[in-house]
Scaffold this active site. Structure first.
Site, PDB file in Angstrom:
ATOM      1  N   GLU A 294      41.213  38.661  39.750  1.00 22.11           N
ATOM      2  CA  GLU A 294      42.469  39.251  40.229  1.00 22.11           C
ATOM      3  C   GLU A 294      43.004  38.311  41.291  1.00 22.11           C
ATOM      4  O   GLU A 294      42.301  38.003  42.260  1.00 22.11           O
ATOM      5  CB  GLU A 294      42.220  40.651  40.792  1.00 22.11           C
ATOM      6  CG  GLU A 294      41.704  41.648  39.749  1.00 22.11           C
ATOM      7  CD  GLU A 294      42.604  41.786  38.522  1.00 22.11           C
ATOM      8  OE1 GLU A 294      43.828  41.574  38.642  1.00 22.11           O
ATOM      9  OE2 GLU A 294      42.077  42.056  37.427  1.00 22.11           O
ATOM     10  N   CYS A 328      47.439  41.590  48.544  1.00 20.70           N
ATOM     11  CA  CYS A 328      47.929  40.976  47.308  1.00 20.70           C
ATOM     12  C   CYS A 328      49.110  41.765  46.781  1.00 20.70           C
ATOM     13  O   CYS A 328      49.973  41.230  46.104  1.00 20.70           O
ATOM     14  CB  CYS A 328      46.808  40.938  46.289  1.00 20.70           C
ATOM     15  SG  CYS A 328      45.994  42.521  46.154  1.00 20.70           S
TER      16      CYS A 328
HETATM   17  P1  NAD Z   1      41.048  32.211  48.437  1.00 22.77           P
HETATM   18  O1  NAD Z   1      41.364  31.924  47.009  1.00 22.77           O
HETATM   19  O2  NAD Z   1      41.353  31.176  49.446  1.00 22.77           O
HETATM   20  O3  NAD Z   1      39.492  32.535  48.567  1.00 22.77           O
HETATM   21  C1  NAD Z   1      38.870  33.529  47.788  1.00 22.77           C
HETATM   22  C2  NAD Z   1      37.393  33.226  47.692  1.00 22.77           C
HETATM   23  O4  NAD Z   1      37.205  32.071  46.881  1.00 22.77           O
HETATM   24  C3  NAD Z   1      36.733  32.919  49.034  1.00 22.77           C
HETATM   25  O5  NAD Z   1      35.462  33.532  49.073  1.00 22.77           O
HETATM   26  C4  NAD Z   1      36.629  31.419  49.007  1.00 22.77           C
HETATM   27  O6  NAD Z   1      35.610  30.919  49.842  1.00 22.77           O
HETATM   28  C5  NAD Z   1      36.296  31.208  47.543  1.00 22.77           C
HETATM   29  N1  NAD Z   1      36.471  29.851  47.046  1.00 22.77           N
HETATM   30  C6  NAD Z   1      37.388  28.930  47.420  1.00 22.77           C
HETATM   31  N2  NAD Z   1      37.206  27.793  46.710  1.00 22.77           N
HETATM   32  C7  NAD Z   1      36.161  28.011  45.865  1.00 22.77           C
HETATM   33  C8  NAD Z   1      35.495  27.233  44.880  1.00 22.77           C
HETATM   34  N3  NAD Z   1      35.871  25.987  44.605  1.00 22.77           N
HETATM   35  N4  NAD Z   1      34.462  27.779  44.231  1.00 22.77           N
HETATM   36  C9  NAD Z   1      34.080  29.046  44.474  1.00 22.77           C
HETATM   37  N5  NAD Z   1      34.666  29.832  45.391  1.00 22.77           N
HETATM   38  C10 NAD Z   1      35.699  29.320  46.082  1.00 22.77           C
HETATM   39  O7  NAD Z   1      41.780  33.595  48.793  1.00 22.77           O
HETATM   40  P2  NAD Z   1      41.853  34.362  50.188  1.00 22.77           P
HETATM   41  O8  NAD Z   1      42.744  33.590  51.115  1.00 22.77           O
HETATM   42  O9  NAD Z   1      40.519  34.771  50.681  1.00 22.77           O
HETATM   43  O10 NAD Z   1      42.603  35.692  49.727  1.00 22.77           O
HETATM   44  C11 NAD Z   1      43.981  35.743  49.540  1.00 22.77           C
HETATM   45  C12 NAD Z   1      44.346  35.614  48.076  1.00 22.77           C
HETATM   46  O11 NAD Z   1      43.690  36.626  47.337  1.00 22.77           O
HETATM   47  C13 NAD Z   1      45.834  35.834  47.846  1.00 22.77           C
HETATM   48  O12 NAD Z   1      46.301  34.911  46.899  1.00 22.77           O
HETATM   49  C14 NAD Z   1      45.891  37.255  47.295  1.00 22.77           C
HETATM   50  O13 NAD Z   1      47.011  37.531  46.494  1.00 22.77           O
HETATM   51  C15 NAD Z   1      44.621  37.323  46.514  1.00 22.77           C
HETATM   52  N6  NAD Z   1      44.173  38.704  46.327  1.00 22.77           N
HETATM   53  C16 NAD Z   1      44.388  39.276  45.107  1.00 22.77           C
HETATM   54  C17 NAD Z   1      44.013  40.593  44.890  1.00 22.77           C
HETATM   55  C18 NAD Z   1      44.253  41.244  43.548  1.00 22.77           C
HETATM   56  O14 NAD Z   1      43.695  42.306  43.305  1.00 22.77           O
HETATM   57  N7  NAD Z   1      45.054  40.653  42.686  1.00 22.77           N
HETATM   58  C19 NAD Z   1      43.405  41.320  45.912  1.00 22.77           C
HETATM   59  C20 NAD Z   1      43.180  40.697  47.137  1.00 22.77           C
HETATM   60  C21 NAD Z   1      43.570  39.387  47.330  1.00 22.77           C
END
Ligand code: NAD
Length: 544
Positions: A294, A328
């Site tokens: 998501e 989000c």
């Molecule tokens: P992010 O993508 O920066 O990080 C999410 C997770 O991915 C973190 O734990 C991060 O450490 C990890 N990550 C980053 N690079 C990685 C890699 N190469 N390999 C494995 N893991 C990796 O997102 P964020 O800033 O924590 O959250 C905000 C984002 O999340 C926004 O885009 C928001 O829209 C989205 N979000 C979506 C929903 C939904 O239900 N659609 C819900 C909450 C947040």
């Protein structure tokens, strides 16, 4: 008791407490906030139930007071990820074979612990570590995560009970809902404590073993979730806690032949990179990994000329600025008919002057700080871009200050161009961009809304005219996975509005619903022949 059968009834949603002045819940939460902020803790990895320390230390700070450190944590690297994979695989056989009644009982207990004795702790951890006000913490850390535990257990039970019919007399059929063969990599975002709890536990409930990687800016609350799960009785090795940098943890996890699934919530670009990594390694896995993600959004509020100004204004203020726009689902673009604009603008500018922003321990604050320096820089970059552009004007807010905490005023931008950058890109902060359209171009502008952004997560229509609602419903059918009529597009409730989006917003597997639980199962169907044939010849082969 040979006929005894364990039933999980359809649960009610966890009631949300009010924290009114003088209430016992307010006093007890305030005491917990003081206690937790007063001591700095050291957070280890948890692998096979054992606390593991790497010496690669990072800090958990308060976003609203970034010089204050509430915890240090150890970061995992390749060695620890491989240890966690081994620990998970060692725990798998016993966990997958455990009767589902026993497994689900553990998560029903986790719900009871979170609803009761652990409520203050997880709320306080979320308020301090992620800078949420008390209401935002309560609906997330306490209510939504409790709901995830209870509803997912209920949906899992319902799925286990789905069995095929038998042929009369001679065949018995059975479906076994097996866990996936390998481990699940659960990777969570910073913005919801409930998601950090749901991503590892939903697959675990149906027998999977998990590596859980929280976001670096939300390790503090994620660690407290691990403590609740331990007290609830999740056995060692079933959920392994491996905080650390995304790439350093992600690479060894996703290139392991034993990767059976990814349960991700976060940004679109990270998810797309993960999918590419899986694609590149597809021939090396023992099975095809299930990929559930998501991701981002560019969520809209679309008003028709029959909309009520106050209802619309409240939806924009709450939908765009609660939790500093870091949901989000947060509204970040609006389409407003010309006939409503002047009154709506006056209403919002006046109301926004009353919004208080600051430390979440001061319960009168509606808004708090954005999560970290990186977010602050990105969001204020968009505001500065709008300030300088001749295609946009700042209607309200636009100021920011990170000297103590990462504070950004709720900001309304009016864009002359419906494809202005802040109408299309996810900002993930307290910035709402508004496009004012001619009243008689309602349908045309609905198509514009549908086609403007690559995302399709949430959206709302405001209208008192039912024909206008029906038109929006039809034209925006694919523009969001969660659609609201005369309501803000945030605040989905588990069991009531299953959450998730399509297009660039994710695989739409609807967290907290049976649709999500299905993804973590690999069914085996068994046929038992009660009367096996003893002659290979079929009746049609007879000569006469
Ligand atoms: P992010 O993508 O920066 O990080 C999410 C997770 O991915 C973190 O734990 C991060 O450490 C990890 N990550 C980053 N690079 C990685 C890699 N190469 N390999 C494995 N893991 C990796 O997102 P964020 O800033 O924590 O959250 C905000 C984002 O999340 C926004 O885009 C928001 O829209 C989205 N979000 C979506 C929903 C939904 O239900 N659609 C819900 C909450 C947040």
């Amino acid at each position: 008791m040979p006929n005894a059968k364990y039933e999980i009834p359809m649960p009610p949603n966890e009631p949300v407490k009010n924290y009114l002045p003088g209430s016992p819940e307010r006093a007890s939460l305030k005491a917990k906030l003081e206690e937790m902020q007063g001591k700095q803790i050291e957070i280890p990895l948890i692998i096979g139930g054992e606390e593991t320390k790497t010496g690669k230390i990072a800090k958990c700070v308060l976003p609203h007071d970034h010089k204050t450190v509430i915890a240090t944590y150890h970061q995992a690297g390749e060695k620890e990820v491989n240890m966690a994979i081994q620990a998970a695989l060692a725990a798998r056989t016993a966990w997958a074979a455990l009767d589902w009644e026993e497994r689900l009982s553990i998560f029903m207990k986790a719900a009871a612990l979170l609803s009761g004795p652990w409520r203050d702790t997880l709320n306080a951890a979320t308020m301090l570590g992620q800078s949420k006000n008390v209401f935002q913490a309560e609906i997330d850390a306490a209510a939504e995560l409790t709901d995830f535990f209870r509803f997912n257990a209920y949906y899992a039970m319902q799925l286990f009970e789905q069995q095929p019919p038998h042929s009369p007399m001679d065949v018995r059929n059975k479906m076994e809902y097996r866990a996936l063969e390998g481990f699940i990599f659960a990777v969570s975002p910073f913005n919801f404590t409930s998601i950090a709890g749901n991503l590892p536990t939903a697959p675990a409930m149906v027998g999977n073993v998990v590596l859980s990687k929280p976001a670096s800016s939300a390790v503090y609350s994620a660690y407290h979730i691990m403590q609740i799960l331990k007290e609830a009785g999740v056995p060692p090795g079933v959920i392994n806690f491996v905080p650390g940098p995304g790439g350093a943890v992600g690479r060894p996890a996703m290139t392991s032949p034993y990767l059976a699934g990814i349960h991700f919530t976060g940004s679109t670009s990270v998810f797309q990179d993960m999918w590419k990594t899986v694609g590149t390694n597809i021939a090396n896995y023992k099975s095809y990994p299930r990929i559930v993600g998501e991701t981002g959004g560019k969520d809209f509020i679309f008003a028709h000329k029959s909309a009520d100004i106050e209802e619309l204004g409240v939806a924009i203020i709450r939908g765009a600025f609660e939790y500093q726009g870091q949901k989000c689902s947060a509204a970040s673009r609006s389409y407003i008919p010309k006939s409503l604009w002047a009154d709506l603008k006056d209403y919002m500018v006046k109301e926004l002057k009353t919004v208080k922003m600051g430390d979440p321990r001061d319960f009168s604050n509606f808004m708090n700080a954005v999560i970290d320096k990186g977010a602050f820089t990105t969001i204020t970059g968009y505001i500065d871009y709008a300030k300088k552009s001749s295609d946009a004007e700042i209607v309200s807010g636009g100021n920011y200050d990170d000297s103590k905490g990462y504070f950004i005023e709720p900001t309304i931008v009016r864009a002359k161009n419906p494809h202005f950058k802040t109408m299309e890109e996810e900002i993930f902060g307290p910035v709402m961009t508004i496009y004012v359209y001619d009243d008689d171009k309602y349908e045309e502008t609905l198509h514009l809304c549908d086609e403007t952004s690559p995302y399709a997560l949430t959206g709302a229509v405001f209208a008192h005219d039912r024909y206008a609602v029906a038109t929006a419903n039809r034209i925006l059918i694919n523009a969001s996975g969660n659609f609201y009529i005369n309501d803000k597009p945030t605040g989905a409730v588990v069991g009531q509005q299953p959450f998730g989006g399509a297009r660039a917003s994710g695989t739409n597997d609807k967290a907290g619903s049976f649709l999500n639980m299905v993804r973590w199962m690999s069914p085996r169907s068994t046929k038992e022949n009660l009367v096996p044939p003893k002659n290979y010849r079929y009746p049609f082969m007879q000569e006469k």
